[in-house]
Design an enzyme around this catalytic site. Structure first.
Site, PDB file in Angstrom:
ATOM      1  N   ALA A   7       0.842  -1.197   0.000  1.00 15.05           N
ATOM      2  CA  ALA A   7       0.000   0.000   0.000  1.00 15.05           C
ATOM      3  C   ALA A   7       0.873   1.239   0.000  1.00 15.05           C
ATOM      4  O   ALA A   7       1.471   1.603   1.024  1.00 15.05           O
ATOM      5  CB  ALA A   7      -0.931  -0.003   1.208  1.00 15.05           C
ATOM      6  N   ASN A   9       1.521   5.473  -1.416  1.00 16.84           N
ATOM      7  CA  ASN A   9       0.789   6.733  -1.353  1.00 16.84           C
ATOM      8  C   ASN A   9      -0.117   6.948  -2.555  1.00 16.84           C
ATOM      9  O   ASN A   9      -1.145   7.614  -2.441  1.00 16.84           O
ATOM     10  CB  ASN A   9       1.767   7.901  -1.241  1.00 16.84           C
ATOM     11  N   THR A  10       0.250   6.390  -3.707  1.00 14.02           N
ATOM     12  CA  THR A  10      -0.533   6.587  -4.924  1.00 14.02           C
ATOM     13  C   THR A  10      -1.367   5.368  -5.270  1.00 14.02           C
ATOM     14  O   THR A  10      -2.544   5.490  -5.626  1.00 14.02           O
ATOM     15  CB  THR A  10       0.393   6.933  -6.106  1.00 14.02           C
ATOM     16  N   ASP A 110       8.165   0.503   2.661  1.00 14.31           N
ATOM     17  CA  ASP A 110       8.631   0.150   1.324  1.00 14.31           C
ATOM     18  C   ASP A 110      10.133   0.245   1.212  1.00 14.31           C
ATOM     19  O   ASP A 110      10.778  -0.580   0.544  1.00 14.31           O
ATOM     20  CB  ASP A 110       7.956   1.038   0.276  1.00 14.31           C
TER      21      ASP A 110
END
EC number: 2.7.1.33
Length: 260
Positions: A7, A9-10, A110
């Protein structure tokens, strides 16, 4: 099969692992308000296109840099797959690598996942450039310890800011210029040169400075959606690893299940 969820940010990327191989991957725009019920309607249809069903998923691991998204993704796992998900960096899926920085709790999931995957494969000093919403440069040493890095605006953010904060500049497509000239003759070409070649110059400059600071042979790995675009126009990268974050999730899952 394992469902690995990254998941960002975009986008939220769902990857279905059959053993060590990615059987299928899908992405959906990140929306922390999206419910588990909304996710499953979308995901069920995509699984059917691959001749798969929800019951084929027997494990889930989630890595997220959007804390508000975690709840609904966890509900998705428990309600529709009948499993409690592993969460990258927590519990049985703890990182297992040293975060040698001043504020280790603030390092994005990430970025750590990229380091884990890259070290597993190369086991040397590494610089990872991830082209996402932000462009991040991450450094890991030969022991796999995360040493820090750089956060820069992603190229799309830079372009959006340029257009959004000016009265007359038009919106342009993000692509490589037709040639290597850095003297544009139209407004559009000047914008593209500034965005694209300016970004290449930033990449090359930061890579060179980072290598000098490390002082040992260093492998430079590019990942993220736009890495392919830049790879054709710079020698700064040694290798492209498009699925580095997903591979990091797989490694964490394998370590967690092996330990238990």
């Amino acid at each position: 099969m394992l469902l690995a969820i990254d998941a960002g940010n975009t986008n939220v990327v769902f990857a279905l692992f059959d053993g060590d191989e990615i059987r299928a991957r899908w992405r959906i725009a990140t929306d922390a308000r999206r419910t588990a019920d909304e996710y499953v309607v979308w995901l069920r249809q995509l699984l059917e296109l691959e001749n798969l069903a929800l019951t084929d998923i027997d494990a889930v691991i989630i890595g997220t840099v959007v804390p508000r998204a975690l709840h609904n993704l966890s509900v998705l796992s428990e309600k529709y797959f009948g499993v409690t998900p592993l969460v990258a960096g927590r519990g049985d899926a703890a990182w297992g690598v040293a975060l040698d920085v001043a504020q280790p709790d603030t390092v994005g999931a990430d970025r750590v996942l990229n380091v884990i995957a890259a070290h597993e494969k190369y086991k040397q000093d590494i610089v990872i450039i991830d082209f996402g919403t932000a462009t991040t440069f991450d450094v890991a040493d030969y022991d796999g310890a995360y040493k820090g890095g750089v956060i820069a605006p992603g190229i799309n953010l830079s372009l959006d800011a340029l257009v959004g904060k000016t009265a007359q500049l038009p919106r342009i497509a993000l692509e490589a210029p037709e040639d290597t000239s850095v003297i544009g003759t139209t407004t559009e070409s000047q914008m593209l040169i500034g965005i694209f070649w300016g970004y290449v110059a930033m990449i090359e400059g930061l890579v060179e400075r980072t290598k000098q600071q490390i002082g040992r042979p260093t492998k430079v790995i590019a990942t993220g959606g736009l890495s392919i675009l830049f790879d054709q126009h710079t020698d700064a990268f040694d290798i492209l690893e498009s699925d580095l974050t997903l591979q990091g999730l797989l490694i964490l899952y394998q370590r967690a299940t092996k330990a238990s």
